[in-house]
Design a protein around this motif. Structure first.
Motif, PDB file in Angstrom:
ATOM      1  N   GLN A  36       0.828  -1.213   0.000  1.00  0.00           N
ATOM      2  CA  GLN A  36       0.000   0.000   0.000  1.00  0.00           C
ATOM      3  C   GLN A  36       0.864   1.266   0.000  1.00  0.00           C
ATOM      4  O   GLN A  36       0.620   2.221   0.767  1.00  0.00           O
ATOM      5  CB  GLN A  36      -0.959   0.017   1.209  1.00  0.00           C
ATOM      6  CG  GLN A  36      -1.861  -1.186   1.332  1.00  0.00           C
ATOM      7  CD  GLN A  36      -2.849  -1.317   0.181  1.00  0.00           C
ATOM      8  OE1 GLN A  36      -2.763  -0.597  -0.802  1.00  0.00           O
ATOM      9  NE2 GLN A  36      -3.780  -2.247   0.300  1.00  0.00           N
ATOM     10  N   VAL A  39      -1.120   4.427  -0.752  1.00  0.00           N
ATOM     11  CA  VAL A  39      -1.907   4.883   0.395  1.00  0.00           C
ATOM     12  C   VAL A  39      -1.005   5.629   1.378  1.00  0.00           C
ATOM     13  O   VAL A  39      -1.373   6.683   1.903  1.00  0.00           O
ATOM     14  CB  VAL A  39      -2.593   3.687   1.096  1.00  0.00           C
ATOM     15  CG1 VAL A  39      -3.261   4.131   2.390  1.00  0.00           C
ATOM     16  CG2 VAL A  39      -3.615   3.050   0.164  1.00  0.00           C
ATOM     17  N   ARG A  40       0.188   5.098   1.613  1.00  0.00           N
ATOM     18  CA  ARG A  40       1.133   5.772   2.508  1.00  0.00           C
ATOM     19  C   ARG A  40       1.470   7.167   1.981  1.00  0.00           C
ATOM     20  O   ARG A  40       1.453   8.142   2.739  1.00  0.00           O
ATOM     21  CB  ARG A  40       2.409   4.940   2.650  1.00  0.00           C
ATOM     22  CG  ARG A  40       3.529   5.688   3.387  1.00  0.00           C
ATOM     23  CD  ARG A  40       4.819   4.889   3.372  1.00  0.00           C
ATOM     24  NE  ARG A  40       5.214   4.476   2.038  1.00  0.00           N
ATOM     25  CZ  ARG A  40       5.796   5.266   1.150  1.00  0.00           C
ATOM     26  NH1 ARG A  40       6.013   6.545   1.426  1.00  0.00           N
ATOM     27  NH2 ARG A  40       6.139   4.806  -0.041  1.00  0.00           N
ATOM     28  N   LEU A  55     -10.848   7.472   0.944  1.00  0.00           N
ATOM     29  CA  LEU A  55     -10.308   6.185   0.514  1.00  0.00           C
ATOM     30  C   LEU A  55     -11.466   5.311   0.042  1.00  0.00           C
ATOM     31  O   LEU A  55     -12.448   5.133   0.762  1.00  0.00           O
ATOM     32  CB  LEU A  55      -9.564   5.484   1.656  1.00  0.00           C
ATOM     33  CG  LEU A  55      -8.335   6.201   2.214  1.00  0.00           C
ATOM     34  CD1 LEU A  55      -7.776   5.435   3.411  1.00  0.00           C
ATOM     35  CD2 LEU A  55      -7.275   6.355   1.146  1.00  0.00           C
ATOM     36  N   SER A  57     -12.496   1.535  -1.446  1.00  0.00           N
ATOM     37  CA  SER A  57     -12.074   0.161  -1.710  1.00  0.00           C
ATOM     38  C   SER A  57     -13.098  -0.794  -1.113  1.00  0.00           C
ATOM     39  O   SER A  57     -13.961  -0.394  -0.316  1.00  0.00           O
ATOM     40  CB  SER A  57     -10.694  -0.132  -1.108  1.00  0.00           C
ATOM     41  OG  SER A  57     -10.802  -0.410   0.276  1.00  0.00           O
ATOM     42  N   LYS A  63      -7.611  -0.192   5.495  1.00  0.00           N
ATOM     43  CA  LYS A  63      -7.836   1.255   5.574  1.00  0.00           C
ATOM     44  C   LYS A  63      -7.848   1.727   7.033  1.00  0.00           C
ATOM     45  O   LYS A  63      -7.239   2.747   7.360  1.00  0.00           O
ATOM     46  CB  LYS A  63      -9.160   1.607   4.884  1.00  0.00           C
ATOM     47  CG  LYS A  63      -9.209   1.273   3.404  1.00  0.00           C
ATOM     48  CD  LYS A  63     -10.493   1.746   2.764  1.00  0.00           C
ATOM     49  CE  LYS A  63     -11.727   1.044   3.293  1.00  0.00           C
ATOM     50  NZ  LYS A  63     -11.741  -0.415   3.024  1.00  0.00           N
ATOM     51  N   THR A 160     -13.895   6.702   4.355  1.00  0.00           N
ATOM     52  CA  THR A 160     -13.855   5.528   3.486  1.00  0.00           C
ATOM     53  C   THR A 160     -15.239   5.272   2.912  1.00  0.00           C
ATOM     54  O   THR A 160     -16.259   5.643   3.505  1.00  0.00           O
ATOM     55  CB  THR A 160     -13.391   4.265   4.240  1.00  0.00           C
ATOM     56  OG1 THR A 160     -14.455   3.803   5.109  1.00  0.00           O
ATOM     57  CG2 THR A 160     -12.156   4.550   5.075  1.00  0.00           C
ATOM     58  N   GLU A 184      -8.202   8.381  -3.010  1.00  0.00           N
ATOM     59  CA  GLU A 184      -7.369   7.267  -3.445  1.00  0.00           C
ATOM     60  C   GLU A 184      -8.213   5.995  -3.535  1.00  0.00           C
ATOM     61  O   GLU A 184      -9.022   5.711  -2.638  1.00  0.00           O
ATOM     62  CB  GLU A 184      -6.203   7.046  -2.474  1.00  0.00           C
ATOM     63  CG  GLU A 184      -5.275   5.913  -2.837  1.00  0.00           C
ATOM     64  CD  GLU A 184      -4.567   6.115  -4.171  1.00  0.00           C
ATOM     65  OE1 GLU A 184      -4.048   5.122  -4.716  1.00  0.00           O
ATOM     66  OE2 GLU A 184      -4.537   7.252  -4.695  1.00  0.00           O
ATOM     67  N   VAL A 186      -8.021   2.192  -3.269  1.00  0.00           N
ATOM     68  CA  VAL A 186      -7.114   1.202  -2.688  1.00  0.00           C
ATOM     69  C   VAL A 186      -7.326  -0.129  -3.390  1.00  0.00           C
ATOM     70  O   VAL A 186      -8.453  -0.633  -3.456  1.00  0.00           O
ATOM     71  CB  VAL A 186      -7.345   1.057  -1.173  1.00  0.00           C
ATOM     72  CG1 VAL A 186      -6.297   0.142  -0.555  1.00  0.00           C
ATOM     73  CG2 VAL A 186      -7.330   2.421  -0.498  1.00  0.00           C
TER      74      VAL A 186
END
Length: 336
Positions: A36, A39-40, A55, A57, A63, A160, A184, A186
């Motif tokens: 990930q 994500v970082r 986020l 996903s 997450k 999320t 983002e 994921v």
């Protein structure tokens, strides 16, 4: 004539201090979250740029672990809010509770009054509740019974949403999506990363008995990073490049061609230009530089623009991904 504030350029010592701190945060994140990398990068960028992240996903892709790890690594107060249709604005912002012993009302601040807030499945909250929390994100304060309560600093919201299971959800309006600095998507970990997950679970370093991430920084360090990022130099040529890119999303037919132009009903607002500016500064600091280069604008282009383009009905019917439109814009607009 408008006077422009010119900040002092970063010194080599300040850039080195920021790089060392960001390196510690990167290592702390990697020790808990396998793979990930995007994500970082997105979370660290939002932390430095004082923005918020959406986020997207399917469940089970770390997450929540990523959000809690980030908070623990900077010693921040972390709060997780599970959004449901019956969640009220007062459940998030706070409310007044009557105390029969003193015959007075006591203010109880809600879970949004934390430094890192995870809004899990934000699209399951009602439109009224979404509006309340997104207003708090924008204003950095809440109002309870007419009294304003500033939110703590640093303040980062990670929301999320699950794009697959959309039954009983409330789609975030475009105006509210625009409040997120980055979105983002994921993806699943690769084979090697998933094997590493199992190894860490067996070793007891991941899972229920893994323990919290060590604090390698403080909230004050984060505020220092944010102040340093605001002083990263951005040349006029890079600023024009950013504006050219955002303007191109509003005139796709003229810049990219009529076929691509038909895919987007509305382009990005000036908030996208501001987002590119802040994100590019954070990327420069992550790379150990005191100035922005065009690659700093490009590296998170999908995360900056994917939620800011309003695709046409035909594009949605043909399942056109906004990332393909973003790539077409960046290929058409010349880089300085």
């Amino acid at each position: 004539m408008v006077a422009h504030h010119v900040s002092e350029p970063l010194t080599a010592e300040e850039v080195a201090r920021a790089s060392e701190l960001l390196s510690r945060l990167t290592d702390a994140f990697g020790a808990r979250v396998v793979g990930q990398d995007r994500v970082r990068r997105v979370l660290l960028t939002a932390l430095v740029a004082e923005g918020h992240v959406l986020l997207e996903s399917v469940p089970g892709l770390a997450k929540t672990l990523a959000a809690s790890t980030l908070a623990q690594s900077v010693g921040a107060h972390f709060s997780r809010i599970q959004c449901t249709p019956d969640l009220l604005p007062s459940d998030i912002v706070g409310t007044q509770v009557y105390d029969p012993r003193t015959h007075t009302f006591d203010t109880q601040l809600g879970p949004v009054h934390a430094q890192v807030v995870l809004l899990d499945e934000v699209n399951r909250a009602s439109a009224k509740t979404q509006s309340a929390v997104l207003e708090a994100m924008q204003e950095r304060q809440t109002s309870i019974a007419g009294v304003v309560h500033p939110l703590p600093r640093p303040f980062l919201v990670l929301a999320t949403q699950n794009p697959v299971d959309d039954e009983g959800t409330y789609v975030l309006p475009q105006a509210q999506l625009d409040r997120f600095l980055l979105q983002e998507v994921v993806d699943y970990p690769d084979h090697a990363a998933e094997v590493e997950v199992l190894d860490r679970v067996d070793a007891g370093t991941l899972g229920l008995h893994g323990g919290p991430a060590p604090a390698v920084a403080t909230p004050h360090d984060v505020l220092d990073l944010q102040a340093l990022a605001s002083r990263v130099f951005v040349s006029p040529a890079v600023k024009r490049y950013i504006v050219d890119l955002v303007h191109a999303t509003r005139d796709l037919a003229g810049v990219v061609g009529p076929a691509t132009g038909a895919l987007v009903e509305r382009g990005a607002s000036p908030r996208a230009s501001i987002a590119f500016l802040h994100v590019a500064r954070a990327q420069a600091l992550l790379a150990g530089r005191d100035h922005v280069v065009p690659d700093d604008v490009r590296v998170l282009r999908h995360a900056v623009l994917r939620h800011r383009l309003h695709l046409s009905f035909e594009a949605l019917a043909d399942r056109v991904r906004p990332e393909s439109v973003v790539d077409a814009v960046f290929e058409a607009v010349p880089s300085p």
